[in-house]
Design a protein around this motif. Structure first.
Motif, mmCIF file in Angstrom:
data_model
loop_
_atom_site.group_PDB
_atom_site.id
_atom_site.type_symbol
_atom_site.label_atom_id
_atom_site.label_comp_id
_atom_site.label_asym_id
_atom_site.label_seq_id
_atom_site.Cartn_x
_atom_site.Cartn_y
_atom_site.Cartn_z
ATOM 1 N N SER A 98 -8.893 -1.393 3.248
ATOM 2 C CA SER A 98 -9.408 -1.137 1.906
ATOM 3 C C SER A 98 -10.802 -1.737 1.722
ATOM 4 O O SER A 98 -11.091 -2.833 2.205
ATOM 5 N N ARG A 136 -12.115 2.066 -5.151
ATOM 6 C CA ARG A 136 -11.887 1.607 -3.788
ATOM 7 C C ARG A 136 -11.804 2.815 -2.878
ATOM 8 O O ARG A 136 -11.431 3.907 -3.290
ATOM 9 N N LEU A 182 -10.449 3.744 1.309
ATOM 10 C CA LEU A 182 -9.914 3.268 2.577
ATOM 11 C C LEU A 182 -10.843 3.745 3.672
ATOM 12 O O LEU A 182 -11.171 4.932 3.748
ATOM 13 N N GLN A 229 0.838 -1.197 0.000
ATOM 14 C CA GLN A 229 0.000 0.000 0.000
ATOM 15 C C GLN A 229 0.870 1.243 0.000
ATOM 16 O O GLN A 229 1.783 1.377 0.810
#
Length: 396
Positions: A282, A314, A316, A250
């Motif tokens: 995620s 996506r 977080l 990441q």
């Protein structure tokens, strides 16, 4: 509704979107406090904003300017307009303004010497050589001023409305200003677009004219996974940094401006990176090509156009949280026929509480031709009725 009117569609109206957004409740992580005046932390892959503080305030970039300088150099290399073995001359201006005489950061380029582009890149991004920046600017554009104009033009091409440059090395100028948010996005773009050249930012030291200097980015020697980008400091800017770090695959990108000291800049950067890697996980919202929502179509064989993204969407999200994400699809519409697939017509905006954490472009995915005459007449009637409603009812 007439073209040009902004349309906001809640994702909850789309069954798939609602299911995905509600699949896991989310909320803000434990509040993070930082002593620096301006900062932003983003996830490079999803573009999710994990933390921000005054991220849109105008800032003096100092030597973080050289990230933009590097982008133009890397672009010229990628386009074949420049080669690593090409050489540029060190002018008297570059030597006097950016060399040892100026008492700023320098690669110690010798007057009237010729230096390979690859060595100039190392001088630019490893030891933050002001002389290296000027030599590259003069070699590519003829002068600092002409190159700085290209820098600002390139920033606008990339969609950065606030990055404005008057020189390639970070000299103080009231017209040279950036924002933390756009510098973070620029760093993400550079890393994503030029992986073959990004590694120069992470090299630990550079020797030129028998003078060995360490990389000016202190995070490279700290245990946070940092691998590059630039620091900056002049009296009017305080201490700043544009930094990237990778842990477990990441990548996070951090920008700080206005720290009172190098020590504060380093400690706050480390704290932010550690917090970012530790506090989030995620969440996949949509796969590439998956329908995110719909845009209204005027006078078409179908009244709505499915919207998709070319890349995974996506975010977080904070671990162990209980607040839901909210989303909007924003577009100018309704769309007019004919509609063809593959055109960017909308943006998906995702919010956590009051904070926008993600904005992703959406494109059309289906061809829609003109509708039947009765369908077009019905759409025209509805458009006229809505205009009357807005004129005589909403304005009262």
């Amino acid at each position: 509704m007439r073209p040009g009117l902004k349309r906001l569609l809640a994702l909850a109206l789309a069954a798939l979107a609602a299911a995905l957004l509600a699949a896991r409740p989310v909320a803000a992580a434990q509040p993070f406090q930082t002593s620096v005046p301006s900062a932003i932390l983003i996830d490079a892959d999803s573009q999710t904003v994990l933390f921000e503080k005054n991220a849109d305030a105008p800032e003096v970039p100092a030597s973080t300017t050289k990230v933009m300088t590097a982008e133009l150099v890397f672009r010229a290399l990628a386009q074949g307009k420049l080669k690593l073995d090409d050489t540029f001359d060190v002018s008297e201006h570059a030597w006097r303004t950016g060399g040892a005489l100026a008492r700023g950061s320098t690669m110690f380029a010798a007057l009237n010497s010729k230096i390979r582009v690859e060595d100039l890149i190392r001088g630019l991004v490893i030891v933050s050589g002001n002389d290296a920046a000027i030599v590259l600017a003069e070699g590519l554009a003829g002068s600092e001023g002409a190159f700085a104009t290209r820098m600002t033009e390139r920033a606008r091409e990339l969609g950065f409305a606030h990055l404005t440059f008057t020189n390639p090395w970070g000299q103080d100028d009231p017209d040279q200003r950036v924002t933390s948010r756009e510098m973070a996005s620029l760093a993400a773009y550079l890393i994503r677009t030029y992986p073959q050249y990004y590694h120069y930012f992470g090299e630990k030291d550079f020797t030129w004219n028998k003078i060995k200097q360490p990389n000016r980015n202190p995070l490279l020697t700290m245990d946070v996974g940092a691998d590059g980008l630039k620091t900056g400091n002049i009296d009017t800017s305080g201490y700043g940094i544009v930094a990237s770090a990778v842990q477990n695959g990441q990548r996070l990108i951090l920008v700080i401006y206005g720290a009172k000291s190098a020590k504060e800049r380093e400690s706050e950067a480390v704290r932010l990176f550690q917090w970012g890697f530790r506090s989030f996980e995620s969440k996949m919202l949509f796969q590439p090509g998956e329908v995110v929502g719909y845009a209204q179509v005027y006078g078409g064989s179908s009244g709505s156009e499915p919207l998709v993204s070319d890349t995974p969407i996506r975010v977080l999200i904070p671990r162990d949280s209980d607040e839901k994400l909210k989303g909007q699809i924003v577009y100018t519409g309704p769309l007019m026929t004919p509609v063809s697939p593959g055109h960017e017509v909308a943006h998906l905006r995702v919010f956590r509480g009051p904070d926008e954490i993600l904005e992703i472009p959406l494109r059309t995915s289906a061809a829609i031709g003109p509708g039947t005459l009765p369908r077009r007449a019905m759409d025209a009637s509805l458009e006229f009725a809505e205009q009357l409603f807005r004129k005589y009812v909403l304005k009262k």
